[in-house]
Scaffold this motif. Structure first.
Motif, PDB file in Angstrom:
ATOM      1  N   GLN A  43      -8.757  10.492 -12.630  1.00  0.00           N
ATOM      2  CA  GLN A  43      -7.823  11.628 -12.549  1.00  0.00           C
ATOM      3  C   GLN A  43      -6.944  11.511 -11.306  1.00  0.00           C
ATOM      4  OE1 GLN A  43     -10.710  14.826 -12.679  1.00  0.00           O
ATOM      5  NE2 GLN A  43     -10.056  15.454 -14.710  1.00  0.00           N
ATOM      6  N   PHE A  44      -7.596  11.211 -10.169  1.00  0.00           N
ATOM      7  CA  PHE A  44      -6.831  11.023  -8.931  1.00  0.00           C
ATOM      8  C   PHE A  44      -5.821   9.895  -9.106  1.00  0.00           C
ATOM      9  CE2 PHE A  44      -9.849  13.321  -6.006  1.00  0.00           C
ATOM     10  CZ  PHE A  44      -8.892  13.969  -5.247  1.00  0.00           C
ATOM     11  N   LEU A  45      -6.267   8.823  -9.751  1.00  0.00           N
ATOM     12  CA  LEU A  45      -5.391   7.662  -9.898  1.00  0.00           C
ATOM     13  C   LEU A  45      -4.162   8.011 -10.738  1.00  0.00           C
ATOM     14  CD1 LEU A  45      -5.047   4.644  -9.287  1.00  0.00           C
ATOM     15  CD2 LEU A  45      -6.262   4.148 -11.389  1.00  0.00           C
ATOM     16  N   MET A  46      -4.391   8.648 -11.862  1.00  0.00           N
ATOM     17  CA  MET A  46      -3.267   9.009 -12.744  1.00  0.00           C
ATOM     18  C   MET A  46      -2.325   9.967 -12.013  1.00  0.00           C
ATOM     19  SD  MET A  46      -3.885   7.761 -15.910  1.00  0.00           S
ATOM     20  CE  MET A  46      -5.233   7.138 -16.887  1.00  0.00           C
ATOM     21  N   THR A  47      -2.908  10.978 -11.348  1.00  0.00           N
ATOM     22  CA  THR A  47      -2.079  11.964 -10.675  1.00  0.00           C
ATOM     23  C   THR A  47      -1.262  11.320  -9.565  1.00  0.00           C
ATOM     24  OG1 THR A  47      -3.876  13.495 -11.074  1.00  0.00           O
ATOM     25  CG2 THR A  47      -2.130  14.241  -9.621  1.00  0.00           C
ATOM     26  N   LEU A 107       0.446  13.153  -1.218  1.00  0.00           N
ATOM     27  CA  LEU A 107       0.096  13.169  -2.641  1.00  0.00           C
ATOM     28  C   LEU A 107      -0.056  11.775  -3.236  1.00  0.00           C
ATOM     29  CD1 LEU A 107       2.397  16.056  -3.938  1.00  0.00           C
ATOM     30  CD2 LEU A 107       0.055  16.194  -3.127  1.00  0.00           C
ATOM     31  N   VAL A 108       0.291  10.742  -2.484  1.00  0.00           N
ATOM     32  CA  VAL A 108       0.119   9.401  -3.042  1.00  0.00           C
ATOM     33  C   VAL A 108      -0.853   8.576  -2.201  1.00  0.00           C
ATOM     34  CG1 VAL A 108       1.241   7.269  -3.740  1.00  0.00           C
ATOM     35  CG2 VAL A 108       2.406   9.439  -4.088  1.00  0.00           C
ATOM     36  N   ILE A 109      -0.425   8.190  -1.023  1.00  0.00           N
ATOM     37  CA  ILE A 109      -1.191   7.171  -0.293  1.00  0.00           C
ATOM     38  C   ILE A 109      -2.597   7.667   0.046  1.00  0.00           C
ATOM     39  CG2 ILE A 109      -1.278   5.763   1.785  1.00  0.00           C
ATOM     40  CD1 ILE A 109       0.801   4.762  -0.020  1.00  0.00           C
ATOM     41  N   ILE A 110      -2.692   8.856   0.659  1.00  0.00           N
ATOM     42  CA  ILE A 110      -4.025   9.322   1.056  1.00  0.00           C
ATOM     43  C   ILE A 110      -4.912   9.544  -0.165  1.00  0.00           C
ATOM     44  CG2 ILE A 110      -5.301  11.162   2.232  1.00  0.00           C
ATOM     45  CD1 ILE A 110      -3.028  11.359   4.208  1.00  0.00           C
ATOM     46  N   PRO A 111      -4.460  10.321  -1.179  1.00  0.00           N
ATOM     47  CA  PRO A 111      -5.368  10.521  -2.326  1.00  0.00           C
ATOM     48  C   PRO A 111      -5.568   9.293  -3.201  1.00  0.00           C
ATOM     49  CG  PRO A 111      -3.329  11.763  -2.633  1.00  0.00           C
ATOM     50  CD  PRO A 111      -3.293  11.207  -1.256  1.00  0.00           C
ATOM     51  N   ILE A 112      -4.631   8.343  -3.207  1.00  0.00           N
ATOM     52  CA  ILE A 112      -4.883   7.192  -4.077  1.00  0.00           C
ATOM     53  C   ILE A 112      -5.958   6.308  -3.453  1.00  0.00           C
ATOM     54  CG2 ILE A 112      -3.314   5.363  -3.287  1.00  0.00           C
ATOM     55  CD1 ILE A 112      -2.484   4.945  -6.173  1.00  0.00           C
ATOM     56  N   ILE A 299      -6.030   6.271   8.102  1.00  0.00           N
ATOM     57  CA  ILE A 299      -6.577   6.743   6.833  1.00  0.00           C
ATOM     58  C   ILE A 299      -5.796   6.101   5.691  1.00  0.00           C
ATOM     59  CG2 ILE A 299      -6.773   8.810   5.367  1.00  0.00           C
ATOM     60  CD1 ILE A 299      -7.263  10.390   7.996  1.00  0.00           C
ATOM     61  N   MET A 300      -4.505   5.845   5.946  1.00  0.00           N
ATOM     62  CA  MET A 300      -3.645   5.294   4.912  1.00  0.00           C
ATOM     63  C   MET A 300      -3.736   3.784   4.821  1.00  0.00           C
ATOM     64  SD  MET A 300      -0.245   7.594   5.289  1.00  0.00           S
ATOM     65  CE  MET A 300      -0.354   8.639   6.703  1.00  0.00           C
ATOM     66  N   ILE A 301      -4.507   3.129   5.675  1.00  0.00           N
ATOM     67  CA  ILE A 301      -4.580   1.674   5.562  1.00  0.00           C
ATOM     68  C   ILE A 301      -6.004   1.126   5.531  1.00  0.00           C
ATOM     69  CG2 ILE A 301      -4.336   1.208   8.040  1.00  0.00           C
ATOM     70  CD1 ILE A 301      -2.377  -1.094   6.220  1.00  0.00           C
ATOM     71  N   GLY A 441      -1.867  -3.616  -1.585  1.00  0.00           N
ATOM     72  CA  GLY A 441      -3.322  -3.588  -1.690  1.00  0.00           C
ATOM     73  C   GLY A 441      -3.767  -2.737  -2.867  1.00  0.00           C
ATOM     74  N   VAL A 442      -3.104  -1.595  -3.055  1.00  0.00           N
ATOM     75  CA  VAL A 442      -3.450  -0.701  -4.157  1.00  0.00           C
ATOM     76  C   VAL A 442      -3.125  -1.362  -5.504  1.00  0.00           C
ATOM     77  CG1 VAL A 442      -2.716   1.423  -5.306  1.00  0.00           C
ATOM     78  CG2 VAL A 442      -3.316   1.461  -2.885  1.00  0.00           C
ATOM     79  N   PHE A 443      -1.968  -2.009  -5.578  1.00  0.00           N
ATOM     80  CA  PHE A 443      -1.637  -2.705  -6.836  1.00  0.00           C
ATOM     81  C   PHE A 443      -2.709  -3.759  -7.141  1.00  0.00           C
ATOM     82  CE2 PHE A 443       3.102  -1.753  -6.044  1.00  0.00           C
ATOM     83  CZ  PHE A 443       3.027  -0.600  -6.808  1.00  0.00           C
ATOM     84  N   GLY A 444      -3.114  -4.485  -6.089  1.00  0.00           N
ATOM     85  CA  GLY A 444      -4.170  -5.467  -6.288  1.00  0.00           C
ATOM     86  C   GLY A 444      -5.451  -4.812  -6.773  1.00  0.00           C
TER      87      GLY A 444
END
Lengths: 606, 265
Positions: A43-47, A107-112, A299-301, A441-444
């Motif tokens: 859910q977090f990922l989709m959002t 809404l993106v980097i921290i929660p993803i 936190i974002m890295i 990194g997230v795409f990977g």
């Protein structure tokens, strides 16, 4: 996989065996208000991916204005800005970059990272059947939605959305008359930040508890994958830094709504309104804000660093180089991260002696980052590199992180920062870290863990095409920003070209905008690949990448309760190409009678 | 196909270096050499860091390229079972630590000269040329009357202009920077000077313009919807021109429209 070789999904048998009342869960409970960490993670990922599109669209609008200032925006211009003949107005421009950063960061980097991958991976990688507090976990997801609603609706209130930058510096943000967006839009912004803060805090408490208490037998701290270390340290950072931001946000709300003056000095005449009364200090906000927001940068890295370490080790088929130094450098980054916030304020007018101390601590924080980079290179050195989509994204992480890290040294040096502060050099720097490193990194990670999430593979060819186009678009957009910064091109100017010394930079900005459009359009590839693969991707077994950590011993996708057989951990997660076995991987759960169980391969090998 | 990624990542790094190298010839670099002694020092420090970071960047990418070439060939091989190297960790911790510490300590001096008040030129501190008050979206400038010293409180004979700050050329001058409403930032790109204007504070800023010309004055801190157009200029003038400018300003400002003209003209 000798110890773990269950024939099929034994979830139900497992549940029955443990005496769980395995009643049927309805659709709503199962997929919407779920307490299963995997569903919450997805859910977090989709959002957050949806929010990535929103934030990206805002960024494209910013780029449009910088490339074609005051020109009618094609197609949607007339719909959105009919009053300005289809062009972006200067006040809307300030809202665009404010909300771009707000959406991307909160809404993106921290929660993803923490929300999506933290949720999905923590129980699976430490061998737990769920989070310690499943309901709290569900709430942490649902507390994001009020924030999304507040941020989203702020565009439609009188005056529009917050326009004070994501840093929200008073007095611009504290006084309603200071800017169109400083009306109710700003109040909604503060509400939104409060809600994402609460959401992060609930996650943080849960992650710390889960990692400390719920590790599988044999999973010692120094047998945890780097991803878990990243998530763990991130959770600690959030727990200690976030309350400061939340408190500061409430102080700002009080200033705005209850007539206090924490951040507003007296005697100001803003927009011809009556003089302000009070004795506040605007710099106080900057200190409080950055006391959170600098640790937030890590936190974002940090989780992305952890996931990248896992990916690089897996696809180099080689143990992670310097596991302990990697853990220690993460901890060092986190510790030092609390005493470097002042480097955002070198020219803010704070005591110059502070500038010197913050310069030294900031320089020192570059050190663990350098150590990590060298260790990633060391991991690949002598490996048997497989260029899968996750791996090329991880290599891009390393390469881009080097640029983002090195450019940080310029701004850590106070005298140089005098000149480049608030220019595009800064913008280049944090996009190289947050997009170049974290997002690659997230795409990977998406490509890497997708088979575990959905039991199917994403298309490798589409994944590689997406990577190449995104990488090119990214660098065309952001690399020239370094040069713009050196040319003295300030941030947040709707139209810098009327200054004679910047007028010649328009053509370069247009090229950058074309790069941004390419980058934006390429994201269609990953969206298409993601959703098509959920339904039509190649079906895979438990361990498609021949990886070592615990999640790969669970079914793909894991059922409720994750593991059909309780995992017992015999070693660390990076024993690739071990001489003990014939194949080039050695899962953490595989029992080898001849192995010296007390040997610690990660102890410093002198 | 495997070699492709070696060329891809090495090529990207090479293009980045090449682009940075040719950028200056297109004007994508400093807006001219700095016309102030402090600015020249800042440029020197910038170039020092540029050399260090470029060497690191190129070095890392040569190693990365080699790794991708050598170990990503796709030929079947078994990776070496290696967990790390204590000696290497020590080396690559201590060397960067030394370099970073050197950079930090080496910069202190210039920073102290720029910001620590005891290092300011005493003459400039004793006689600030003007008080610059930023407001949405202009720079209001208050000079003391010719021959007088700037007071914190406005004086009846002070001289006022907007967006055009004149200073004498070739010597350190000090202004007092204030803000009337929100944060602004006083940015002189050609002189490498930047200082936020903070509501409630009066911040001394010194600079020295060595060439008599007009410089851009930019607001560098977001101050509202009109931030982009908060444009001013700094005019550095020779002493006699500067004095003439202030005299003229004084005459214009206190011209009541009657006394200056005789009845028969």
């Amino acid at each position: 996989m000798s110890t773990l070789n269950p024939a099929a999904h034994l979830t139900d048998a497992h549940a029955a065996e443990h005496g769980h009342a395995h009643h049927e869960i309805g659709f709503v409970k199962k997929y919407i208000f779920s307490t299963d960490h995997k569903i919450i993670g997805i859910q977090f990922l989709m959002t957050t991916l949806l929010m990535l599109l929103v934030g990206g669209s805002l960024a494209l609008a910013v780029r449009w204005q910088l490339a074609f200032p005051w020109r009618e925006m094609p197609i949607i211009g007339r719909m959105l800005f009919s009053a300005q003949g289809g062009a972006i107005s200067p006040e809307f421009y300030t809202m665009l970059f404010t909300m771009h950063a707000t959406v991307m960061i909160f809404l993106v980097i921290i929660p993803i990272l923490a929300g999506a991958f933290g949720n999905f991976l923590i129980p699976l990688q430490i061998g737990a059947d769920d989070m310690a507090f499943p309901t709290l976990n569900m709430l942490s997801y649902w507390f994001m939605w009020p924030a999304i609603a507040f941020f989203g609706s702020s565009f439609f209130v009188e005056g529009g959305a917050s326009a004070a930058g994501w840093t929200n510096y008073p007095t611009l943000s504290a006084l309603k008359q200071a800017a169109p967006g400083s009306g109710n839009g700003q109040t909604l912004w503060l509400f939104g930040v409060t809600f994402v803060g609460v959401s992060s805090m609930m996650g943080s408490v849960n992650y710390m508890t889960t990692i400390i208490n719920m590790r599988a037998p044999g999973m010692t701290l120094f047998r945890m994958p780097m991803t878990i270390w990243g998530m763990f340290i991130t959770a600690i950072l959030q727990a200690f830094a976030l309350p400061v931001l939340t408190a500061a946000g409430f102080m700002m709300l009080f200033d705005r709504m209850l007539g206090t003056s924490f951040f507003v000095p007296g005697g100001l005449v803003v927009n011809n309104a009556p003089e302000t009364i009070g004795g506040g200090q605007t710099l106080l906000w900057q200190h409080l804000f950055w006391f959170y927001s600098h640790p937030a940068v890590y936190i974002m890295i940090l989780p992305a660093m952890g996931m990248t370490s896992d990916i690089i080790s897996t696809f180099s088929r080689k143990p992670l180089f310097g596991y302990r130094p990697m853990v220690y450098s993460m901890a060092a980054i986190a510790g030092l991260g609390f005493i470097v916030w002042g480097h955002h304020m070198f020219i803010s007018g704070m005591n110059p002696a502070l500038g010197m101390t913050f310069m030294v601590s900031t320089m020192m924080i570059a050190l663990p980052s350098a150590v990590k980079t060298f260790n990633w290179l060391g991991t690949m050195w002598g490996g048997n590199i497989q260029f899968t989509t996750p791996m090329i994204n991880a290599i891009a992480f390393v390469s881009m992180f080097v640029i983002g890290g090195l450019s940080g040294i310029f701004m850590a040096a106070v005298p140089v920062d005098i000149y480049i502060h608030d220019t595009y050099f800064i913008v280049a720097h944090f996009h190289y870290v947050l997009f170049g490193a974290t997002l690659f990194g997230v795409f990977g990670a998406i490509h890497f863990w997708f088979p575990k999430m959905f039991g199917r593979m994403m298309s490798e060819n589409l994944g590689k095409l997406h990577f190449v186009l995104t990488f090119i678009g990214f660098n065309v957009t952001f690399f020239p920003m370094h040069l713009l910064g050196v040319a003295g091109f300030p941030r947040r100017l709707a139209d810098p070209y009327h200054y004679p010394y910047m007028s010649h930079l328009l053509s370069l900005n247009q090229v950058m905008t074309y790069g941004a459009i390419l980058m934006g359009v390429s994201q269609l590839l990953i969206i298409g690949n993601f959703f098509c693969s959920i339904f039509w991707g190649k079906k895979v077994g438990r361990n498609p990448w021949n990886s070592n950590s615990l999640e790969w011993t669970a079914p793909s996708p894991p059922g409720h309760g994750n593991f059909d057989i309780l995992p017992i951990v015999y070693r660390g997660p990076y024993e690739y190409s071990s001489p003990l076995v014939e194949e080039d991987f050695l899962p953490q759960t595989k029992f080898i009678p001849t192995e010296d169980r007390h040997a610690d391969p990660y102890a410093d090998p002198h | 196909m495997n070699r492709f990624w070696c060329f891809f990542f090495s090529g990207a790094a090479a293009i980045a270096v090449l682009f940075s190298a040719i950028g200056p010839s297109y004007g994508w670099w400093f807006p001219g050499a700095s016309f102030s002694p402090l600015g020249a020092q800042i440029d020197d420090l910038f170039y020092l860091i540029l050399v260090i970071t470029s060497v690191t960047f190129i070095g890392v990418h040569i190693v990365l390229g080699y790794i991708l070439w050598q170990y990503g060939s796709g030929k079947p091989r078994r990776a070496s079972f290696l967990h790390g190297s204590h000696a290497l960790e020590v080396v690559w911790s201590i060397v960067p630590a030394g370099v970073l510490l050197f950079i930090a300590l080496y910069q202190m001096d210039v920073w102290a000269r720029y910001r620590v008040k005891s290092n300011f030129d005493p003459a400039a501190v004793a006689h600030p040329v003007a008080e610059v008050t930023a407001r949405q979206f202009e720079w209001r400038i208050r000079y003391p009357a010719p021959g007088k010293t700037l007071q914190d409180k406005p004086q009846p004979d002070d001289l006022y202009t907007v967006n055009d700050l004149h200073v004498p050329v070739g010597k350190p001058v000090l202004i007092k920077l204030r803000s009337e409403d929100v944060l602004h930032s006083f940015f002189l790109p050609h002189l490498r000077v930047k200082q936020d204007a903070v509501p409630g504070l009066s911040i001394p800023v010194w600079f020295q313009a060595d060439k008599a010309q007009v410089y851009d004055l930019v607001c560098a801190e977001l101050c509202g919807w009109g931030h982009y157009k908060m444009r001013g200029q700094l005019t550095a003038q020779r002493a006699e021109e500067y004095k003439a400018y202030l005299d003229e300003l004084s005459q214009t400002q206190f011209d009541d429209g009657v006394a200056a003209k005789k009845n028969d003209e």
